[in-house]
Design a protein around this motif. Structure first.
Motif, mmCIF file in Angstrom:
data_model
loop_
_atom_site.group_PDB
_atom_site.id
_atom_site.type_symbol
_atom_site.label_atom_id
_atom_site.label_comp_id
_atom_site.label_asym_id
_atom_site.label_seq_id
_atom_site.Cartn_x
_atom_site.Cartn_y
_atom_site.Cartn_z
ATOM 1 N N ALA A 1 31.558 -11.067 55.588
ATOM 2 C CA ALA A 1 31.703 -12.478 55.959
ATOM 3 C C ALA A 1 32.893 -13.126 55.238
ATOM 4 C CB ALA A 1 30.412 -13.233 55.642
ATOM 5 N N LEU A 2 33.168 -12.668 54.025
ATOM 6 C CA LEU A 2 34.276 -13.246 53.250
ATOM 7 C C LEU A 2 35.630 -13.038 53.933
ATOM 8 C CD1 LEU A 2 33.428 -12.299 49.548
ATOM 9 C CD2 LEU A 2 33.732 -14.610 50.464
ATOM 10 N N ALA A 3 35.683 -12.025 54.795
ATOM 11 C CA ALA A 3 36.947 -11.742 55.486
ATOM 12 C C ALA A 3 37.325 -12.877 56.441
ATOM 13 C CB ALA A 3 36.831 -10.421 56.244
ATOM 14 N N ARG B 1 39.532 -17.027 49.802
ATOM 15 C CA ARG B 1 38.633 -17.063 48.651
ATOM 16 C C ARG B 1 38.604 -18.463 48.034
ATOM 17 N NH1 ARG B 1 35.774 -17.375 45.314
ATOM 18 N NH2 ARG B 1 34.889 -15.914 43.812
ATOM 19 N N THR B 2 39.768 -19.126 48.042
ATOM 20 C CA THR B 2 39.854 -20.456 47.431
ATOM 21 C C THR B 2 39.071 -21.500 48.249
ATOM 22 O OG1 THR B 2 41.954 -20.615 48.585
ATOM 23 C CG2 THR B 2 42.047 -20.220 46.217
ATOM 24 N N ASP B 3 38.760 -21.176 49.501
ATOM 25 C CA ASP B 3 38.018 -22.122 50.350
ATOM 26 C C ASP B 3 36.518 -21.838 50.351
ATOM 27 O OD1 ASP B 3 40.354 -23.421 51.059
ATOM 28 O OD2 ASP B 3 40.737 -22.073 52.747
ATOM 29 N N LEU B 4 36.117 -20.850 49.573
ATOM 30 C CA LEU B 4 34.696 -20.470 49.535
ATOM 31 C C LEU B 4 33.880 -21.524 48.798
ATOM 32 C CD1 LEU B 4 32.545 -18.207 49.957
ATOM 33 C CD2 LEU B 4 33.112 -17.445 47.650
ATOM 34 N N ARG B 5 32.757 -21.927 49.391
ATOM 35 C CA ARG B 5 31.912 -22.896 48.702
ATOM 36 C C ARG B 5 30.686 -22.217 48.087
ATOM 37 N NH1 ARG B 5 29.802 -28.244 51.432
ATOM 38 N NH2 ARG B 5 28.356 -28.852 49.816
ATOM 39 N N ARG B 6 29.984 -21.395 48.871
ATOM 40 C CA ARG B 6 28.838 -20.697 48.286
ATOM 41 C C ARG B 6 28.526 -19.400 49.053
ATOM 42 N NH1 ARG B 6 23.421 -23.500 50.610
ATOM 43 N NH2 ARG B 6 24.361 -24.207 52.551
ATOM 44 N N LEU B 7 27.791 -18.552 48.384
ATOM 45 C CA LEU B 7 27.305 -17.299 48.967
ATOM 46 C C LEU B 7 25.799 -17.397 49.074
ATOM 47 C CD1 LEU B 7 28.948 -14.714 46.504
ATOM 48 C CD2 LEU B 7 29.946 -15.670 48.587
ATOM 49 N N ASP C 1 26.112 -20.971 40.067
ATOM 50 C CA ASP C 1 25.617 -22.036 40.964
ATOM 51 C C ASP C 1 26.230 -21.974 42.365
ATOM 52 O OD1 ASP C 1 28.154 -22.930 40.453
ATOM 53 O OD2 ASP C 1 27.555 -24.849 39.554
ATOM 54 N N GLN C 2 27.093 -20.978 42.602
ATOM 55 C CA GLN C 2 27.632 -20.784 43.961
ATOM 56 C C GLN C 2 26.814 -19.730 44.725
ATOM 57 O OE1 GLN C 2 31.814 -19.679 43.081
ATOM 58 N NE2 GLN C 2 32.305 -21.122 44.715
ATOM 59 N N ILE C 3 25.832 -19.132 44.047
ATOM 60 C CA ILE C 3 25.088 -18.040 44.694
ATOM 61 C C ILE C 3 23.647 -18.487 44.913
ATOM 62 C CG2 ILE C 3 24.594 -15.563 44.644
ATOM 63 C CD1 ILE C 3 26.602 -15.399 42.262
ATOM 64 N N GLU C 4 23.219 -18.470 46.149
ATOM 65 C CA GLU C 4 21.855 -18.926 46.476
ATOM 66 C C GLU C 4 21.066 -17.819 47.169
ATOM 67 O OE1 GLU C 4 22.066 -22.647 48.582
ATOM 68 O OE2 GLU C 4 23.559 -23.385 47.146
ATOM 69 N N VAL C 5 19.765 -18.019 47.195
ATOM 70 C CA VAL C 5 18.881 -17.048 47.844
ATOM 71 C C VAL C 5 18.040 -17.775 48.889
ATOM 72 C CG1 VAL C 5 16.873 -15.550 47.479
ATOM 73 C CG2 VAL C 5 18.770 -15.517 45.834
ATOM 74 N N LEU D 1 25.286 -14.605 53.881
ATOM 75 C CA LEU D 1 26.085 -15.658 54.516
ATOM 76 C C LEU D 1 27.093 -16.182 53.504
ATOM 77 C CD1 LEU D 1 22.757 -16.358 55.004
ATOM 78 C CD2 LEU D 1 23.781 -17.696 56.820
ATOM 79 N N VAL D 2 28.191 -16.698 54.030
ATOM 80 C CA VAL D 2 29.100 -17.434 53.152
ATOM 81 C C VAL D 2 29.386 -18.775 53.795
ATOM 82 C CG1 VAL D 2 30.196 -15.315 52.288
ATOM 83 C CG2 VAL D 2 31.286 -16.590 54.096
ATOM 84 N N GLU D 3 29.574 -19.773 52.940
ATOM 85 C CA GLU D 3 29.932 -21.090 53.451
ATOM 86 C C GLU D 3 31.301 -21.457 52.897
ATOM 87 O OE1 GLU D 3 26.998 -24.305 53.018
ATOM 88 O OE2 GLU D 3 28.701 -25.622 52.686
ATOM 89 N N PHE D 4 32.170 -21.927 53.800
ATOM 90 C CA PHE D 4 33.504 -22.363 53.384
ATOM 91 C C PHE D 4 33.529 -23.887 53.237
ATOM 92 C CE2 PHE D 4 34.285 -18.149 55.226
ATOM 93 C CZ PHE D 4 35.009 -17.576 54.185
ATOM 94 N N CYS D 5 34.624 -24.396 52.663
ATOM 95 C CA CYS D 5 34.692 -25.823 52.317
ATOM 96 C C CYS D 5 34.592 -26.743 53.533
ATOM 97 C CB CYS D 5 35.962 -26.119 51.522
ATOM 98 S SG CYS D 5 37.445 -25.655 52.417
#
Ligand code: NDP
Length: 409
Positions: free
Chosen positions: A173-175, A179-185, A248-252, A263-267
Motif C-alpha cells: 500500500a505504501l507504494a 513516505r513524507t505524505d504518510l499519516r498512519r499505518l 502513534d502512527q501505527i494502529e490496530v 492499510l495506509v492513510e495519506f495526508c
C-alpha cells in the motif's frame, strides 16, 4: 527495505538466472508454504540451504526433494538422523545452533527467515550481513533487536522484505504515495478464537482451544500469540522498525474476516488497503518474485460471496497483551526484548499446561516491570547484548512464574 523505506535494487532480475534461495525454518508452517512455491517453479530457484530445529527426518526429505546443497538441524543430537536421511545424496549435513548460523550465511540471493522465536535472531542477522534479500517472517528478530537489525541491514545493503501478511500489505500500500505524505499505518487482527469471550470465559481457555485459529494455519507459538493478541503487539513493534513509523502512527483494527490485511492513510485522507485471501503463499510469493509478480496457487477472493467486512477497535481490557507491547515500544531501550523473552516463556508454559491463558500477559507485564527495576532494560547494541538480555528476561520470567501462576489464576 532500508532505513524504513522500500528499496528497489535495479540490478535485481528474477528472470535472469535461477535465484539461489535458502529456507531457515523449512519444516515449519511458513517453511512449508515457501517450499510449496519453490517446488512449483524448479527452473527459477536453486536451493542452497534448509534448516530445522529437531525435525531431522523431515528436513532430510525436504533437502532431497529440493536438491539443496546444505541441511542443518539446531539440535545436535539429531545429526546422525539427518546424516542417514541424506545418505548418498551428496547434500552436506550439519547440526547445532552454529550450523544454523552457517546455513544462513551460505551464498544465497534470497533467504526466508522463518525460524520461530528469538532463536532466529543470530541466523537472520548473518543472512543480513551477507547483503542478501531477506524475506522476514521471524518478527521476533525485530522485537528483540529491531534497531540493531535495521542498522546492520542498512550497513550490509541487505534488502528486508516483510512476509507477515499485515506488513506485506502495508509495504504494497505504501507504494501508492510518498513516505513524507504518510499519516498512519493500520494493521488488522482477526481477533483470534476468543474474540467474543468474556474475561471470565478467558480464564478457562485450554491450549487445545487456543491452537484452533479461525482463519490461519500456523505454528503453535504464533497461534497462541494470535489468541492473546500479543502477535499484534509484536507486529506493532515490527512495523515501527520496518517502516520507520512512530508508535502513534501505527494502529490496530480487529477485522475477523482476515481479508484486508493492512492499510495506509495519506495526508489527503486517502486510505489504501491491501486485500488477499488468508493464505501465506500470497505474501511469501510476493517476496519471492519482488519486485516483479508471479502467478500464485492461492485461492482468489470473491468479494461478492464474502459480502461483509467488519472492523472494530481492539479491546485491550480483555486482551492486555496488545497494550503491553505498545507500552514496551514506547518505552524503547530493552523493554521489547524483555517483553518478547517473557512471552516466549509464558507461551511455552501455557502449552505445557503450567500457566493459564490469562496469566500469559500477567507474566509478561511482571517480567518487563521487574527487568526495568533491576536495570536490565538498556538497548541491545550488539547481537551478544540482545542474546544476553533475552537470556536474562527468560530467567526473570521463570523466577516470577510460580507467583504469577497462582495470582493470575
Ligand atoms: P513453526 O513452529 O511452524 O516453524 C518453526 C520453524 O523453525 C521450524 O522449521 C522449526 O524446526 C524451526 N525452529 C524452531 N526453533 C528453532 C531453533 N531454536 N533453532 C532453529 N530452528 C528452529 O512456525 P511458523 O512457520 O508458524 O512461524 C515461523 C515464524 O514466522 C515466526 O516468527 C512467526 O511469528 C512468523 N510468522 C508466521 C506466520 C504463519 O502463518 N505461520 C505468519 C507470519 C509470521 P522443527 O520443525 O524442527 O521444530
Amino acid at each position: 527495505m532500508q532505513a524504513g523505506m522500500p528499496l528497489y535494487r535495479p540490478d535485481f532480475s528474477p528472470t535472469r538466472a535461477p535465484r539461489r534461495v535458502s529456507i531457515l525454518g523449512a519444516t515449519g508452517s511458513i517453511g512449508a508454504s515457501t517450499v510449496d512455491l519453490v517446488r512449483r517453479e524448479p527452473a527459477r530457484y536453486q536451493v542452497e540451504a534448509v534448516t530445522a530445529n529437531h525435525n531431522a527426518a523431515a528436513l532430510g526429505a525436504l533437502a532431497r526433494a529440493l536438491g539443496a546443497r546444505f541441511a542443518a538441524v539446531a539440535d545436535p543430537t539429531r545429526y546422525k538422523e539427518l546424516k542417514e536421511a541424506l545418505a548418498g545424496s551428496g547434500i552436506e549435513a550439519a547440526a547445532g545452533p552454529q550450523a544454523i548460523v552457517e546455513a544462513a550465511g551460505r551464498p544465497a540471493d534470497w533467504v526466508m527467515a522463518a525460524i520461530a522465536g528469538a532463536s532466529g535472531l543470530a541466523p537472520t542477522l548473518n543472512a543480513v550481513a551477507q547483503g542478501a534479500t531477506v524475506a522476514l517472517a521471524n518478527k521476533e528478530c525485530l522485537v528483540c533487536a529491531g534497531s540493531l537489525f535495521m542498522r546492520q541491514a542498512a550497513a550490509a545493503k541487505a534488502t528486508v522484505l516483510p512476509v507477515d501478511s499485515e506488513h506485506n500489505a502495508v509495504f504494497q500500500a505504501l507504494a501508492a504515495g510518498r513516505r513524507t505524505d504518510l499519516r498512519r499505518l493500520i494493521l488488522t487482527a482477526s481477533g483470534g478464537p476468543f474474540r467474543t469471550f468474556t474475561r471470565e470465559a478467558l480464564r478457562s481457555v485450554t491450549p487445545e482451544q487456543a491452537l484452533r485459529h479461525p482463519n490461519w494455519s500456523m505454528g503453535p507459538k504464533i497461534t497462541v500469540d494470535s489468541a492473546t493478541l500479543m502477535n499484534k503487539g509484536l507486529e506493532l513493534i515490527e512495523a515501527h522498525h520496518l517502516f520507520g513509523a512512530a508508535p502513534d502512527q501505527i494502529e490496530v483494527l480487529v477485522h475477523p474476516q482476515s481479508i484486508v490485511h493492512g492499510l495506509v492513510e495519506f495526508c489527503d485522507g486517502s486510505m489504501i488497503a491491501a486485500f488477499a485471501a488468508p493464505d501465506m503463499r500470497i505474501p511469501i510469493g510476493h517476496c519471492l518474485a519482488w519486485p516483479e509478480r508471479t502467478e500464485s496457487p492461492a485461492p482468489r477472493l470473491d468479494l461478492a460471496a464474502i459480502a461483509t467486512l467488519t472492523f472494530a477497535a481492539p479491546d485491550t481490557e480483555r486482551f492486555p497483551a496488545l497494550a503491553l507491547a505498545r507500552q514496551a515500544l514506547e518505552m524503547g531501550q530493552g523493554a521489547p526484548t524483555l517483553l518478547n523473552a517473557a512471552n516466549e516463556v509464558a507461551v511455552a508454559e501455557f502449552l505445557a499446561g503450567a500457566l493459564s491463558f490469562v496469566a500469559i500477559p500477567a507474566l509478561v507485564e511482571a517480567t518487563v516491570e521487574a527487568g526495568i527495576r533491576h536495570g536490565l532494560a538498556s538497548e541491545p547494541a550488539t547481537l551478544e547484548d540482545a542474546l544476553a538480555l533475552d537470556h536474562a528476561g527468560r530467567a526473570l520470567a521463570r523466577e516470577l512464574l510460580p507467583e504469577i501462576a497462582v495470582k493470575a489464576s
